[in-house]
Scaffold this motif. Structure first.
Motif, PDB file in Angstrom:
ATOM      1  N   LYS A 369       0.825  -1.202   0.000  1.00 34.77           N
ATOM      2  CA  LYS A 369       0.000   0.000   0.000  1.00 34.77           C
ATOM      3  C   LYS A 369       0.863   1.257   0.000  1.00 34.77           C
ATOM      4  CE  LYS A 369      -4.050   2.023   0.301  1.00 34.77           C
ATOM      5  NZ  LYS A 369      -5.033   1.934  -0.808  1.00 34.77           N
ATOM      6  N   LEU A 370       1.944   1.247   0.783  1.00 31.38           N
ATOM      7  CA  LEU A 370       2.857   2.390   0.806  1.00 31.38           C
ATOM      8  C   LEU A 370       3.509   2.605  -0.557  1.00 31.38           C
ATOM      9  CD1 LEU A 370       4.633   1.883   4.269  1.00 31.38           C
ATOM     10  CD2 LEU A 370       3.189   3.830   3.623  1.00 31.38           C
ATOM     11  N   MET A 371       3.832   1.517  -1.242  1.00 36.90           N
ATOM     12  CA  MET A 371       4.427   1.622  -2.573  1.00 36.90           C
ATOM     13  C   MET A 371       3.397   2.101  -3.590  1.00 36.90           C
ATOM     14  SD  MET A 371       6.739  -1.878  -2.603  1.00 36.90           S
ATOM     15  CE  MET A 371       7.571  -1.551  -4.169  1.00 36.90           C
ATOM     16  N   GLU A 372       2.179   1.612  -3.454  1.00 40.46           N
ATOM     17  CA  GLU A 372       1.109   1.948  -4.401  1.00 40.46           C
ATOM     18  C   GLU A 372       0.778   3.441  -4.352  1.00 40.46           C
ATOM     19  OE1 GLU A 372      -3.001  -0.241  -5.745  1.00 40.46           O
ATOM     20  OE2 GLU A 372      -2.633  -0.003  -3.605  1.00 40.46           O
ATOM     21  N   THR A 373       0.799   4.013  -3.151  1.00 34.00           N
ATOM     22  CA  THR A 373       0.492   5.441  -3.014  1.00 34.00           C
ATOM     23  C   THR A 373       1.678   6.328  -3.390  1.00 34.00           C
ATOM     24  OG1 THR A 373       1.168   5.433  -0.679  1.00 34.00           O
ATOM     25  CG2 THR A 373      -1.158   4.970  -1.160  1.00 34.00           C
ATOM     26  N   GLY A 374       2.841   5.716  -3.600  1.00 33.52           N
ATOM     27  CA  GLY A 374       4.030   6.475  -3.957  1.00 33.52           C
ATOM     28  C   GLY A 374       4.800   7.017  -2.768  1.00 33.52           C
ATOM     29  N   GLN A 375       4.307   6.734  -1.544  1.00 28.97           N
ATOM     30  CA  GLN A 375       5.010   7.256  -0.360  1.00 28.97           C
ATOM     31  C   GLN A 375       6.317   6.498  -0.113  1.00 28.97           C
ATOM     32  OE1 GLN A 375       2.777   7.109   3.313  1.00 28.97           O
ATOM     33  NE2 GLN A 375       4.254   8.369   4.426  1.00 28.97           N
ATOM     34  N   LEU A 376       6.320   5.190  -0.411  1.00 29.61           N
ATOM     35  CA  LEU A 376       7.522   4.363  -0.228  1.00 29.61           C
ATOM     36  C   LEU A 376       8.154   4.081  -1.582  1.00 29.61           C
ATOM     37  CD1 LEU A 376       9.440   2.539   1.425  1.00 29.61           C
ATOM     38  CD2 LEU A 376       7.774   0.696   1.155  1.00 29.61           C
ATOM     39  N   LEU A 377       9.425   4.403  -1.702  1.00 27.81           N
ATOM     40  CA  LEU A 377      10.184   4.114  -2.918  1.00 27.81           C
ATOM     41  C   LEU A 377      11.279   3.115  -2.576  1.00 27.81           C
ATOM     42  CD1 LEU A 377      10.868   4.742  -5.914  1.00 27.81           C
ATOM     43  CD2 LEU A 377      12.380   6.561  -5.058  1.00 27.81           C
ATOM     44  N   LEU A 378      11.278   1.973  -3.258  1.00 31.57           N
ATOM     45  CA  LEU A 378      12.306   0.952  -3.068  1.00 31.57           C
ATOM     46  C   LEU A 378      13.392   1.149  -4.115  1.00 31.57           C
ATOM     47  CD1 LEU A 378      13.233  -1.758  -1.725  1.00 31.57           C
ATOM     48  CD2 LEU A 378      11.902  -2.930  -3.502  1.00 31.57           C
ATOM     49  N   LYS A 379      14.644   1.240  -3.645  1.00 33.71           N
ATOM     50  CA  LYS A 379      15.769   1.476  -4.556  1.00 33.71           C
ATOM     51  C   LYS A 379      16.877   0.464  -4.294  1.00 33.71           C
ATOM     52  CE  LYS A 379      16.535   4.668  -6.857  1.00 33.71           C
ATOM     53  NZ  LYS A 379      16.406   4.858  -8.328  1.00 33.71           N
ATOM     54  N   GLY A 380      17.477  -0.049  -5.375  1.00 28.18           N
ATOM     55  CA  GLY A 380      18.632  -0.933  -5.278  1.00 28.18           C
ATOM     56  C   GLY A 380      19.902  -0.232  -5.712  1.00 28.18           C
ATOM     57  N   ASN A 381      20.998  -0.982  -5.683  1.00 26.38           N
ATOM     58  CA  ASN A 381      22.310  -0.478  -6.126  1.00 26.38           C
ATOM     59  C   ASN A 381      22.801   0.708  -5.299  1.00 26.38           C
ATOM     60  OD1 ASN A 381      22.459  -2.350  -8.325  1.00 26.38           O
ATOM     61  ND2 ASN A 381      20.975  -1.068  -9.431  1.00 26.38           N
ATOM     62  N   LEU A 382      22.531   0.676  -4.003  1.00 25.26           N
ATOM     63  CA  LEU A 382      23.033   1.712  -3.111  1.00 25.26           C
ATOM     64  C   LEU A 382      24.555   1.598  -3.009  1.00 25.26           C
ATOM     65  CD1 LEU A 382      22.310   3.975  -1.002  1.00 25.26           C
ATOM     66  CD2 LEU A 382      22.350   2.151   0.723  1.00 25.26           C
ATOM     67  N   THR A 383      25.253   2.715  -3.163  1.00 25.79           N
ATOM     68  CA  THR A 383      26.717   2.693  -3.103  1.00 25.79           C
ATOM     69  C   THR A 383      27.282   3.475  -1.925  1.00 25.79           C
ATOM     70  OG1 THR A 383      26.844   4.623  -4.567  1.00 25.79           O
ATOM     71  CG2 THR A 383      26.948   2.431  -5.606  1.00 25.79           C
ATOM     72  N   ASP A 384      26.554   4.505  -1.473  1.00 29.15           N
ATOM     73  CA  ASP A 384      27.123   5.350  -0.423  1.00 29.15           C
ATOM     74  C   ASP A 384      26.018   6.187   0.210  1.00 29.15           C
ATOM     75  OD1 ASP A 384      29.267   6.621   1.068  1.00 29.15           O
ATOM     76  OD2 ASP A 384      28.915   8.391  -0.172  1.00 29.15           O
TER      77      ASP A 384
END
Length: 507
Positions: A369-384
């Motif tokens: 639900k958090l992702m669907e509303t755009g409030q939560l963004l999941l991101k990969g490839n974190l470097t720093d």
């Protein structure tokens, strides 16, 4: 204090310590003997029985394991579930859910069991003494007695020590501890997360179990700002669905591995394990390599996670296969050579743990639900992650950067004991070579007795490790059933040794 005041000291008073005490109580029930023993258990006052992890917290911080798999009684898997029904007010449970209960409910159960075990031990002549303190350092003297320096500056001596502390705080990978608005350890959430402004942009480092608890907590607290969940792989945990059921493996069974080891007259390799695991996965239509190690693995999209949640809502999921295989492999590690365990921990543990660590459907639906509303963004490839101009910057491989007001660390626990700066209370033990660990962390033990391997290659009789402390030999130690089983083994082994030593000394 007298040199022989304690026969055994247990460091830590949480789930692992309670499992160890359960093992002793199980053993003493087998006879009518009366023992003259004294056991001390060291921890902070608020942690006795429940430990730090299962202490008081918000009711939506749930156990990720069903209540029917969390009994401290090995002979009654429903004991915890029955205790909940009998003891806990249903209003405490989230949405009247008796399957996945709040963590502090499990903590209350452990506290109850601690009192019960204390009474059982007393009735058999065994004093269990609470030592409200913190172990700062430990050494072994010339008389083979263990000397423990406490935070209070007191020293106590004992014949044996059992390390039963829970998972350690994670590493500060990005050197952020000195930064304002950085939260290194988010639990207990009712203390650490309560004062974050609702409109703040929050970055969560990590995307596994603790990260889910953080995001769910922000949702329940009415957070309105953006939530960025960032990790190296950008993948969310597996989901325990409505049709959660263990699929017992046909091939990857401990008894089959034991026969193979006996036939080989040697320890097993990782290839030996794979031969059986791949047969079971093939029965369900999966290729083992693609199941655990996806080709061209990329960060998970909203649509990918939505499909997984919908599958968990309507049908059995692939996690049911893992649920059947993991307990068998956990038992089988005792047949695998240490160099192969090291190889697994170095190269494969993270991917397999991703499949093994799973969240309840109720939490998965909240994340969706958090992702669907755009409030939560999941991101990969974190470097720093860095802190400039009173803001945090999350930096990624594609040169993208996200700005945050707060950053919450939700990476996994630290495994290393002796490397770099030794973990307390191991400083002197590490310096004297009395502790050996894998090169990525995790103490190496003798699985049957819990004795810690030294740098000289022999097992130190005075020091035992169970649970998370023994991860160098137990890669799946986050499985509570396996913590319980191994703690019982170590408890019986050590207790028999203490009794035999007393008989020999005539005491």
């Amino acid at each position: 204090m007298n040199e022989n005041k304690y026969d055994i000291i247990i460091i830590g008073a949480g789930a692992q310590a309670i499992s160890f005490l359960a093992g002793i109580c199980s053993y003493i029930k087998k006879n009518d003997n009366h023992y003259n023993l004294k056991i001390g258990i060291i921890d902070k006052k608020e942690n006795f029985g429940c430990g730090r992890v299962y202490n008081h917290d918000f009711p939506w911080i749930l156990m990720n394991t069903p209540a029917t798999d969390l009994s401290i009684d090995k002979n009654n898997r429903f004991e915890f579930y029955e205790w909940i029904k009998k003891t806990i007010d249903p209003s405490i449970l989230l949405e009247n859910n008796y399957d996945f209960v709040p963590r502090n409910v499990f903590g209350l159960y452990l506290k109850d069991k601690y009192i019960d075990f204390k009474n059982q031990l007393y009735n058999k002549g065994i004093i269990l003494e609470d030592i409200i303190d913190y172990a700062k350092d430990i050494s072994i003297d010339k008389n083979e007695k263990v000397d423990i320096l406490l935070e209070s500056k007191n020293n106590i001596k004992t014949n044996y020590v059992v390390f039963a502390t829970g998972p350690s705080n994670s590493d500060d990978y990005y050197n952020l501890k000195i930064c304002k608005n950085y939260i290194h350890n988010p639990l207990p959430a009712n203390q650490k997360l309560i004062n974050i402004p609702k409109d703040a942009n929050v970055g969560i480092i990590g995307s596994n179990l603790t990260a889910i608890d953080v995001a769910v907590t922000l949702k329940h607290l009415g957070h309105t700002g953006n939530i960025f969940m960032a990790s190296r792989n950008g993948k969310l945990p597996e989901v325990k669905g409505k049709y959660l059921k263990s699929y017992p493996p046909h091939n990857a069974q401990y008894l089959n591995f034991k026969k193979l080891s006996e036939h080989k007259k040697d320890s097993l390799s990782l290839k030996d394990l794979i031969r059986y695991i791949r047969k079971d996965l093939a029965l369900h239509g999966y290729h083992w390599r693609n199941f655990f190690f996806e080709k061209n693995s990329k960060p998970e999209s909203f649509e990918d996670f939505k499909c997984r949640v919908e599958e968990a809502q309507t049908s059995p999921t692939p996690f049911n296969i893992v649920l059947g295989i993991i307990p068998e492999i956990a038992k089988t590690w005792r047949l695998v050579s240490q160099d192969q365990i090291d190889l697994f921990m170095s190269n494969y543990y993270r991917q397999v743990h991703q499949k093994h660590g799973a969240i309840p459907l109720v939490n998965a639906e909240k994340i969706l639900k958090l992702m669907e509303t755009g409030q939560l963004l999941l991101k990969g490839n974190l470097t720093d992650v860095n802190f400039k101009n009173q803001q945090f910057n999350l930096n990624f491989k594609n040169q993208e950067s996200l700005k945050c007001d707060f950053v919450i660390n939700a990476t996994g626990p630290k495994k290393t004991i002796c490397q770099n700066v030794p973990k307390l209370p191991f400083t002197t033990l590490c310096a004297s070579g009395n502790v050996n660990e894998t090169h990525i962390g995790g103490i190496i033990i003798d699985i049957n007795t819990g004795k810690i391997l030294t740098k000289n290659g022999f097992y130190q009789n005075k020091l035992r490790a169970i649970g998370h402390n023994a991860e160098g030999s137990h890669p799946f130690i986050n499985n509570f059933a396996w913590i319980l089983e191994t703690s019982f083994e170590v408890a019986e082994s050590l207790f028999c040794e203490v009794i035999n030593a007393k008989r020999t000394d005539g005491t």
